[in-house]
Scaffold this motif. Sequence first.
Motif, PDB file in Angstrom:
ATOM      1  N   MET A 248       0.835  -1.196   0.000  1.00  0.00           N
ATOM      2  CA  MET A 248       0.000   0.000   0.000  1.00  0.00           C
ATOM      3  C   MET A 248       0.874   1.252   0.000  1.00  0.00           C
ATOM      4  N   THR A 249       0.513   2.195  -0.848  1.00  0.00           N
ATOM      5  CA  THR A 249       1.210   3.482  -0.911  1.00  0.00           C
ATOM      6  C   THR A 249       0.180   4.600  -0.911  1.00  0.00           C
ATOM      7  N   ALA A 250       0.667   5.817  -0.925  1.00  0.00           N
ATOM      8  CA  ALA A 250      -0.246   6.965  -0.864  1.00  0.00           C
ATOM      9  C   ALA A 250       0.227   8.085  -1.778  1.00  0.00           C
ATOM     10  N   SER A 251      -0.760   8.803  -2.316  1.00  0.00           N
ATOM     11  CA  SER A 251      -0.501  10.050  -3.024  1.00  0.00           C
ATOM     12  C   SER A 251      -0.764  11.188  -2.043  1.00  0.00           C
ATOM     13  N   VAL A 252       0.207  12.068  -1.918  1.00  0.00           N
ATOM     14  CA  VAL A 252       0.145  13.099  -0.880  1.00  0.00           C
ATOM     15  C   VAL A 252       0.213  14.477  -1.518  1.00  0.00           C
ATOM     16  N   GLY A 253      -0.695  15.361  -1.096  1.00  0.00           N
ATOM     17  CA  GLY A 253      -0.682  16.751  -1.539  1.00  0.00           C
ATOM     18  C   GLY A 253      -0.554  17.675  -0.348  1.00  0.00           C
ATOM     19  N   ALA A 254       0.373  18.625  -0.423  1.00  0.00           N
ATOM     20  CA  ALA A 254       0.605  19.546   0.696  1.00  0.00           C
ATOM     21  C   ALA A 254       0.526  20.982   0.214  1.00  0.00           C
ATOM     22  N   VAL A 255      -0.172  21.816   0.969  1.00  0.00           N
ATOM     23  CA  VAL A 255      -0.309  23.234   0.637  1.00  0.00           C
ATOM     24  C   VAL A 255       0.035  24.061   1.867  1.00  0.00           C
ATOM     25  N   CYS A 256       0.799  25.116   1.657  1.00  0.00           N
ATOM     26  CA  CYS A 256       1.090  26.065   2.731  1.00  0.00           C
ATOM     27  C   CYS A 256       0.762  27.462   2.214  1.00  0.00           C
ATOM     28  N   THR A 257      -0.025  28.227   2.974  1.00  0.00           N
ATOM     29  CA  THR A 257      -0.394  29.574   2.563  1.00  0.00           C
ATOM     30  C   THR A 257      -0.256  30.542   3.714  1.00  0.00           C
ATOM     31  N   VAL A 258      -0.073  31.799   3.347  1.00  0.00           N
ATOM     32  CA  VAL A 258      -0.258  32.909   4.285  1.00  0.00           C
ATOM     33  C   VAL A 258      -1.312  33.792   3.650  1.00  0.00           C
ATOM     34  N   ALA A 259      -2.501  33.820   4.221  1.00  0.00           N
ATOM     35  CA  ALA A 259      -3.597  34.596   3.635  1.00  0.00           C
ATOM     36  C   ALA A 259      -3.483  36.049   4.049  1.00  0.00           C
ATOM     37  N   GLU A 260      -3.553  36.947   3.074  1.00  0.00           N
ATOM     38  CA  GLU A 260      -3.493  38.376   3.340  1.00  0.00           C
ATOM     39  C   GLU A 260      -4.705  39.022   2.687  1.00  0.00           C
ATOM     40  N   GLN A 261      -5.812  38.993   3.403  1.00  0.00           N
ATOM     41  CA  GLN A 261      -7.049  39.521   2.858  1.00  0.00           C
ATOM     42  C   GLN A 261      -7.971  39.873   4.008  1.00  0.00           C
ATOM     43  N   ASN A 262      -9.010  40.605   3.705  1.00  0.00           N
ATOM     44  CA  ASN A 262      -9.951  41.041   4.745  1.00  0.00           C
ATOM     45  C   ASN A 262     -11.376  40.740   4.313  1.00  0.00           C
ATOM     46  N   GLY A 263     -12.156  40.259   5.280  1.00  0.00           N
ATOM     47  CA  GLY A 263     -13.584  40.097   5.063  1.00  0.00           C
ATOM     48  C   GLY A 263     -13.999  38.963   4.164  1.00  0.00           C
ATOM     49  N   ILE A 264     -13.136  37.979   3.913  1.00  0.00           N
ATOM     50  CA  ILE A 264     -13.501  36.857   3.034  1.00  0.00           C
ATOM     51  C   ILE A 264     -13.478  35.595   3.863  1.00  0.00           C
ATOM     52  N   SER A 265     -14.590  35.300   4.502  1.00  0.00           N
ATOM     53  CA  SER A 265     -14.614  34.187   5.453  1.00  0.00           C
ATOM     54  C   SER A 265     -14.565  32.835   4.768  1.00  0.00           C
ATOM     55  N   GLU A 266     -15.004  32.779   3.497  1.00  0.00           N
ATOM     56  CA  GLU A 266     -15.047  31.488   2.835  1.00  0.00           C
ATOM     57  C   GLU A 266     -13.721  31.107   2.182  1.00  0.00           C
ATOM     58  N   SER A 267     -12.701  31.902   2.337  1.00  0.00           N
ATOM     59  CA  SER A 267     -11.456  31.688   1.612  1.00  0.00           C
ATOM     60  C   SER A 267     -10.692  30.446   2.042  1.00  0.00           C
ATOM     61  N   HIS A 268     -11.084  29.804   3.158  1.00  0.00           N
ATOM     62  CA  HIS A 268     -10.430  28.547   3.515  1.00  0.00           C
ATOM     63  C   HIS A 268     -10.672  27.484   2.453  1.00  0.00           C
ATOM     64  N   GLU A 269     -11.670  27.692   1.590  1.00  0.00           N
ATOM     65  CA  GLU A 269     -11.921  26.746   0.506  1.00  0.00           C
ATOM     66  C   GLU A 269     -10.717  26.660  -0.436  1.00  0.00           C
ATOM     67  N   PHE A 270      -9.941  27.739  -0.502  1.00  0.00           N
ATOM     68  CA  PHE A 270      -8.763  27.699  -1.375  1.00  0.00           C
ATOM     69  C   PHE A 270      -7.812  26.579  -0.982  1.00  0.00           C
ATOM     70  N   ILE A 271      -7.521  26.504   0.295  1.00  0.00           N
ATOM     71  CA  ILE A 271      -6.522  25.528   0.733  1.00  0.00           C
ATOM     72  C   ILE A 271      -7.032  24.099   0.547  1.00  0.00           C
ATOM     73  N   LEU A 272      -8.350  23.911   0.684  1.00  0.00           N
ATOM     74  CA  LEU A 272      -8.935  22.586   0.444  1.00  0.00           C
ATOM     75  C   LEU A 272      -8.778  22.185  -1.022  1.00  0.00           C
ATOM     76  N   SER A 273      -9.188  23.075  -1.933  1.00  0.00           N
ATOM     77  CA  SER A 273      -9.124  22.731  -3.351  1.00  0.00           C
ATOM     78  C   SER A 273      -7.688  22.623  -3.846  1.00  0.00           C
ATOM     79  N   ALA A 274      -6.800  23.453  -3.294  1.00  0.00           N
ATOM     80  CA  ALA A 274      -5.395  23.382  -3.706  1.00  0.00           C
ATOM     81  C   ALA A 274      -4.769  22.055  -3.304  1.00  0.00           C
ATOM     82  N   ALA A 275      -5.098  21.572  -2.103  1.00  0.00           N
ATOM     83  CA  ALA A 275      -4.572  20.281  -1.667  1.00  0.00           C
ATOM     84  C   ALA A 275      -5.135  19.153  -2.523  1.00  0.00           C
TER      85      ALA A 275
END
Length: 299
Positions: A248-275
Amino acid sequence: MKLGSDAVLVVSLDGSVLFASPATEELFGWPVDLLSGHLGDLVHVETATRDASALHRILSGNGDPFGQLPEAEMQLRSATGSAVWADVATHILEDAGGAAAAFVIFFKDIARLRELEGLLEAASQSDPLTGLYNRNAFEDTLRREWALALREKTHTSLIRVTLDRFDAFVENAGTQAADDCLVKVARTLRETARRPADIAARTATSEFSLLLPRTHGMGAETISAYIQVAIEDLAIPNPVNAAAGGVMTASVGAVCTVAEQNGISESHEFILSAAENCVFEARQEGGNRVKTLVKTLTR
């Protein structure tokens, strides 16, 4: 004290103990004859709610018999300093002329109830097979951590782990072998997410996620590479994965971000889709590999 039994305390308007039932000693740990000198210690003043503050005033001899009487579940303090959960109800005791003479306070021990509620909450957040966080609990935690990262401008890393050719593995080895495999992989991920803020979750049948708050890109890349190797080193037989030596093996996706924005509460979706995209790329290239993305968001 048995669940549902009451401790009863009668306190004069000036804070003197007129009566204390034996159950008060069992609940709070203070002997009845010493309780008078420690009434003010029963309430956590620093974090007191309105009801708790009112109770503290009553116990300190400054209660208002015409004001709102405390009636709520609250966390109190025992003689040892440990927390005591009680459902508090307060009434006025009148003298023969109908004037307020004392406060009658009932304390119902709800420690066991709170414990059961905690267990139920934990069960609702856990994957029953692996004991890791489930998808809903993981995404709720991600939203909170993302909001914190926005305020503090800190790094957030997310790692997705998908087991290679898992559906074919189940068809070939059976459900029990599949469950055993998932438990072993989960144990590896739990041991990897060592810091208190790190979260390991099972977010789909054969998909796992690690949330690593305040982890920089190099850290995310290092941990991802370790996970990919560690899962292969488990040497779980998977004959249908011949390209990787039948384990058994695995495919691994890793994302690291520093978010610099204001008032966009749904932006955590970026890190989900990027991963997800990183995992997709790893699988497209044959699996058993890591794909990473380090990105700073600006809007």
